[in-house]
Enzyme design. Structure first.
Site, PDB file in Angstrom:
ATOM      1  N   PHE A  85     -11.214 113.801  99.544  1.00  0.00           N
ATOM      2  CA  PHE A  85     -10.701 113.063 100.701  1.00  0.00           C
ATOM      3  C   PHE A  85      -9.291 112.552 100.453  1.00  0.00           C
ATOM      4  O   PHE A  85      -8.486 112.469 101.384  1.00  0.00           O
ATOM      5  CB  PHE A  85     -11.664 111.945 101.094  1.00  0.00           C
ATOM      6  CG  PHE A  85     -12.897 112.487 101.749  1.00  0.00           C
ATOM      7  CD1 PHE A  85     -12.929 112.729 103.106  1.00  0.00           C
ATOM      8  CD2 PHE A  85     -14.014 112.797 100.998  1.00  0.00           C
ATOM      9  CE1 PHE A  85     -14.050 113.268 103.716  1.00  0.00           C
ATOM     10  CE2 PHE A  85     -15.140 113.336 101.586  1.00  0.00           C
ATOM     11  CZ  PHE A  85     -15.157 113.575 102.951  1.00  0.00           C
TER      12      PHE A  85
ATOM     13  N   ASP B 112     -19.706  93.720  93.409  1.00  0.00           N
ATOM     14  CA  ASP B 112     -20.011  92.654  92.458  1.00  0.00           C
ATOM     15  C   ASP B 112     -21.446  92.720  91.947  1.00  0.00           C
ATOM     16  O   ASP B 112     -22.353  93.183  92.657  1.00  0.00           O
ATOM     17  CB  ASP B 112     -19.795  91.284  93.111  1.00  0.00           C
ATOM     18  CG  ASP B 112     -18.340  91.017  93.420  1.00  0.00           C
ATOM     19  OD1 ASP B 112     -17.496  91.252  92.532  1.00  0.00           O
ATOM     20  OD2 ASP B 112     -18.040  90.564  94.543  1.00  0.00           O
TER      21      ASP B 112
ATOM     22  N   GLU C 100     -12.669 100.119 103.708  1.00  0.00           N
ATOM     23  CA  GLU C 100     -11.523 100.370 104.574  1.00  0.00           C
ATOM     24  C   GLU C 100     -10.908 101.706 104.193  1.00  0.00           C
ATOM     25  O   GLU C 100     -10.564 101.934 103.036  1.00  0.00           O
ATOM     26  CB  GLU C 100     -10.481  99.270 104.414  1.00  0.00           C
ATOM     27  CG  GLU C 100      -9.248  99.513 105.249  1.00  0.00           C
ATOM     28  CD  GLU C 100      -8.098  98.587 104.895  1.00  0.00           C
ATOM     29  OE1 GLU C 100      -7.167  98.511 105.707  1.00  0.00           O
ATOM     30  OE2 GLU C 100      -8.121  97.974 103.814  1.00  0.00           O
TER      31      GLU C 100
END
Length: 176
Positions: free
Chosen positions: A105, A118, A128
């Protein structure tokens, strides 16, 4: 220490790490590949909208859509699109995940900002995507992320319990 495919399988078999659904090609040599989900959100193109990051939820500025494996979604040059993973991920208290865009990509001119999963996080991963120099069409169920797991020196004292815990689908930014 970065986990190998063997280590990842042990974490999954002991249910310390959860990835659901888990496909035969999910586990790679040194990480896992995650797939696009069906929901994508993009910001409205309106110069009159200003988002106050201290106060405003961005729900009014986002346009979200569902798509399928046949139609996909186009990410335009320099466009910021929020996507979700198909997989639900539950992290143990001694692992973190470094999230990278699969090189396929990136070669199509897409990129993502540095992202960490986390220790203790549970949920779909909202990511995003930023369009590069050409329009790129992507589809649900395509493997687009590669997550490398690293073991912390000890289990974290305070596992993740923040505002994005147990998020489902695309979760827009939430003011602090």
């Amino acid at each position: 220490m970065i986990l190998s495919d063997w280590d990842i399988r042990v974490y999954l078999e002991k249910k310390l790490l959860v990835i659901n659904p888990l496909f035969p090609d999910t586990i790679r040599e040194n990480g896992v590949d995650l797939r696009f989900g069906y929901q994508f959100c993009r910001f409205k193109k309106d110069q009159n909208i200003i988002v106050d990051t201290a106060r405003d939820p961005v729900d009014k500025t986002l346009v979200c859509e569902e798509t399928d494996e046949n139609n996909g979604i186009i990410i335009n040059p320099l466009e910021h699109v929020l996507a979700t993973t198909l997989e639900w991920v539950e992290m143990p208290n001694d692992l973190i995940g470094f999230v990278n865009l699969r090189s396929t990509f990136a070669r199509y001119s897409l990129y993502i900002p540095p992202t960490i999963i986390d220790a203790g996080f549970k949920g779909n991963i909202t990511i995003e995507l930023i369009g590069g120099s050409i329009p790129v069409k992507v589809y649900p169920k395509q493997r687009f992320l590669h997550v490398i797991f690293a073991r912390t020196s000890s289990p974290v004292y305070r596992p993740y319990s923040g505002k994005y815990q147990k998020q489902r689908g695309v979760t827009p930014p939430k003011p602090d």
